[in-house]
Design an enzyme around this catalytic site. Structure first.
Site, PDB file in Angstrom:
ATOM      1  N   ASN A 150     -29.353  62.730  22.291  1.00  0.00           N
ATOM      2  CA  ASN A 150     -29.367  63.234  20.921  1.00  0.00           C
ATOM      3  C   ASN A 150     -29.390  64.746  20.817  1.00  0.00           C
ATOM      4  O   ASN A 150     -29.136  65.306  19.754  1.00  0.00           O
ATOM      5  CB  ASN A 150     -30.573  62.658  20.171  1.00  0.00           C
ATOM      6  CG  ASN A 150     -31.870  62.916  20.901  1.00  0.00           C
ATOM      7  OD1 ASN A 150     -32.081  62.419  22.009  1.00  0.00           O
ATOM      8  ND2 ASN A 150     -32.764  63.688  20.302  1.00  0.00           N
ATOM      9  N   GLN A 179     -27.061  57.303  18.987  1.00  0.00           N
ATOM     10  CA  GLN A 179     -26.063  58.357  18.800  1.00  0.00           C
ATOM     11  C   GLN A 179     -24.656  57.954  19.231  1.00  0.00           C
ATOM     12  O   GLN A 179     -23.741  58.781  19.172  1.00  0.00           O
ATOM     13  CB  GLN A 179     -26.490  59.618  19.571  1.00  0.00           C
ATOM     14  CG  GLN A 179     -27.773  60.249  19.069  1.00  0.00           C
ATOM     15  CD  GLN A 179     -27.670  60.784  17.652  1.00  0.00           C
ATOM     16  OE1 GLN A 179     -26.580  60.940  17.116  1.00  0.00           O
ATOM     17  NE2 GLN A 179     -28.811  61.069  17.042  1.00  0.00           N
ATOM     18  N   SER A 199     -29.560  52.515  14.595  1.00  0.00           N
ATOM     19  CA  SER A 199     -30.168  52.917  13.328  1.00  0.00           C
ATOM     20  C   SER A 199     -29.089  53.184  12.294  1.00  0.00           C
ATOM     21  O   SER A 199     -28.069  53.813  12.589  1.00  0.00           O
ATOM     22  CB  SER A 199     -31.021  54.170  13.531  1.00  0.00           C
ATOM     23  OG  SER A 199     -31.638  54.565  12.327  1.00  0.00           O
ATOM     24  N   ALA A 200     -29.320  52.731  11.060  1.00  0.00           N
ATOM     25  CA  ALA A 200     -28.306  52.838  10.013  1.00  0.00           C
ATOM     26  C   ALA A 200     -28.140  54.256   9.483  1.00  0.00           C
ATOM     27  O   ALA A 200     -27.033  54.662   9.116  1.00  0.00           O
ATOM     28  CB  ALA A 200     -28.643  51.891   8.864  1.00  0.00           C
ATOM     29  N   HIS A 201     -29.228  55.034   9.416  1.00  0.00           N
ATOM     30  CA  HIS A 201     -29.110  56.332   8.761  1.00  0.00           C
ATOM     31  C   HIS A 201     -28.409  57.371   9.624  1.00  0.00           C
ATOM     32  O   HIS A 201     -28.157  58.493   9.177  1.00  0.00           O
ATOM     33  CB  HIS A 201     -30.474  56.837   8.291  1.00  0.00           C
ATOM     34  CG  HIS A 201     -31.336  57.446   9.349  1.00  0.00           C
ATOM     35  ND1 HIS A 201     -31.529  58.808   9.464  1.00  0.00           N
ATOM     36  CD2 HIS A 201     -32.064  56.884  10.322  1.00  0.00           C
ATOM     37  CE1 HIS A 201     -32.341  59.050  10.474  1.00  0.00           C
ATOM     38  NE2 HIS A 201     -32.685  57.895  11.008  1.00  0.00           N
ATOM     39  N   THR A 237     -41.592  40.852   5.115  1.00  0.00           N
ATOM     40  CA  THR A 237     -40.455  40.542   4.254  1.00  0.00           C
ATOM     41  C   THR A 237     -39.298  41.501   4.511  1.00  0.00           C
ATOM     42  O   THR A 237     -39.460  42.723   4.455  1.00  0.00           O
ATOM     43  CB  THR A 237     -40.864  40.623   2.773  1.00  0.00           C
ATOM     44  OG1 THR A 237     -41.953  39.733   2.553  1.00  0.00           O
ATOM     45  CG2 THR A 237     -39.703  40.249   1.871  1.00  0.00           C
ATOM     46  N   CYS A 326     -37.382  64.521  15.466  1.00  0.00           N
ATOM     47  CA  CYS A 326     -38.721  63.952  15.599  1.00  0.00           C
ATOM     48  C   CYS A 326     -39.704  64.925  16.242  1.00  0.00           C
ATOM     49  O   CYS A 326     -40.913  64.756  16.138  1.00  0.00           O
ATOM     50  CB  CYS A 326     -38.665  62.671  16.438  1.00  0.00           C
ATOM     51  SG  CYS A 326     -37.723  61.352  15.656  1.00  0.00           S
TER      52      CYS A 326
END
Length: 388
Positions: A150, A179, A199-201, A237, A326
């Protein structure tokens, strides 16, 4: 207008993804585990999203679970596999350049008593498969290697690693693919990958949604307590609206991967040429198209604090970053660049440019025009430190 070059940290969601998120959120708010009609309809949407993901990666629907993001996926996979198979052995392997969600997880397992090997990499950020083979023992139960780094964009030889580990039935192969999805081809079954995180974002989807591929036959000890959702590995959920929107983002990213690769590779090559014209800057990682992802360029200004460079670029309407988002707020040198043997001065001054779908020649031209101006303004501030 701002020029956003921090797509490794997060990406702007596509308008189509936003519309899907809003529509599903408004119409299908029932709990997908409920037995009434509204719940069953939400459950069907969840099932279709899982089937779409499976088709995109040429796998089975039951191989996928939805999570809150790749950090959670990595934790579920690594901790779950290590604890599940600890009766086979206590040796686990990763690299020195992993994302904190992997690296720190291994550190935690080390405190639990697992023996961890952190494999070194070369100056291009690539591990040696022969060196990996040398450290494997009968007690090795897990190997975790990221696909694309990354910070530098270095690509690890997953096919070779998978071929090596395929001969060892007792060793599980986990890959952090955050990535690489939508940027490079991915062959989960062909490469012998047992666990895969995404990861979607990072691909123009909503935040808070991730994927974990768990190959059939692999068992994971659950690190959570609660309901039986997502095979009991991620109880709670499910966020149906975000999952459906994420599935659309993954589809759009993977279907356009080839075009994106060519365009971003062109942008990367031209940016590298611009950087090479500035003697104060030095590139981090390789330029080889086969070992460097097309959407990431890393460089350093030895002797200059990276946050100074980032803020100066922002004054010129350019959004860039230092290291992993991060850990970007701490003032330590990049662990990744130090592990590549680039020296403390370079590790303490790294800058990352990462491209996205909105970038073309106009955006690149602005970046290449502003970068020399920024460097010229920074020269008087440069600390008198030796360059490494």
């Amino acid at each position: 207008m701002m020029y956003y070059f921090d797509h490794c940290a997060s990406t702007p969601p596509h308008e189509e993804v936003i519309r899907t998120l809003a529509e599903v959120m408004a119409k299908h708010y029932a709990n997908p585990a409920s037995l009434h009609r509204s719940g069953m309809e939400a459950g069907k949407l969840l099932d279709r999203a899982r089937a779409l993901i499976a088709d995109l990666f040429h796998t089975e629907k039951k191989d996928w679970i939805f999570t809150s993001g790749a950090t959670e996926s990595n934790n579920i996979a690594i901790i779950g596999a290590a604890r599940q198979y600890k009766s086979r052995g206590n040796h686990i392997v990763t690299t020195a350049i992993e994302h904190p969600s992997v690296y720190d997880t291994f550190k935690g397992l080390e405190r639990e008593g697992f023996r961890v090997t952190y494999l070194p990499v070369n100056k291009e950020g690539i591990l040696s498969v022969s060196q990996l083979e040398e450290v494997l023992t009968d007690d090795t139960i897990l190997v975790s290697v990221m696909h694309v780094n990354n910070e530098t964009g270095s690509i690890q030889p997953l096919a070779e690693i998978g071929e090596l580990l395929r001969k060892r039935r007792g060793t599980i192969f986990h890959v952090d693919g955050v990535q690489s999805v939508g940027k490079l081809p991915i062959d989960l079954t062909g490469w012998g990958i047992d666990l895969f995180s995404a990861s979607a974002h990072k691909i123009n989807g909503p935040r808070g949604t991730g994927l974990l591929y768990v190959r059939q036959g692999i068992q994971l000890e659950s690190i959570y307590k609660g309901g039986g959702q997502e095979r009991g590995l991620r109880p709670g959920t499910e966020n149906v609206a975000a999952i459906v929107a994420s599935a659309k983002a993954f589809r759009m990213a993977i279907e356009s991967q080839a075009e994106r690769y060519e365009r971003m590779h062109m942008l990367r090559s031209r940016l590298i040429a611009c950087i090479e014209q500035l003697p104060e800057l030095v590139l981090n990682g390789g330029e080889n198209q086969l070992t460097a992802a097309p959407h990431i360029v890393s460089f350093s200004y030895p002797g200059m604090k990276p946050e100074v460079i980032v803020h100066m670029l922002e004054k010129h309407r350019i959004i860039a970053s230092t290291k992993s988002a991060c850990s970007s707020k701490d003032d330590k040198p990049s662990r990744v660049l130090e592990a590549m043997g680039l020296g403390r001065a370079r590790a303490a001054s790294g800058i990352r440019i990462s491209f996205g779908d909105e970038h073309g020649e106009v955006e690149l031209e602005w970046l290449c025009r502003m970068l020399p101006m920024v460097i010229q303004k920074l020269r008087p501030l440069e600390r008198k430190e030796s360059r490494e």
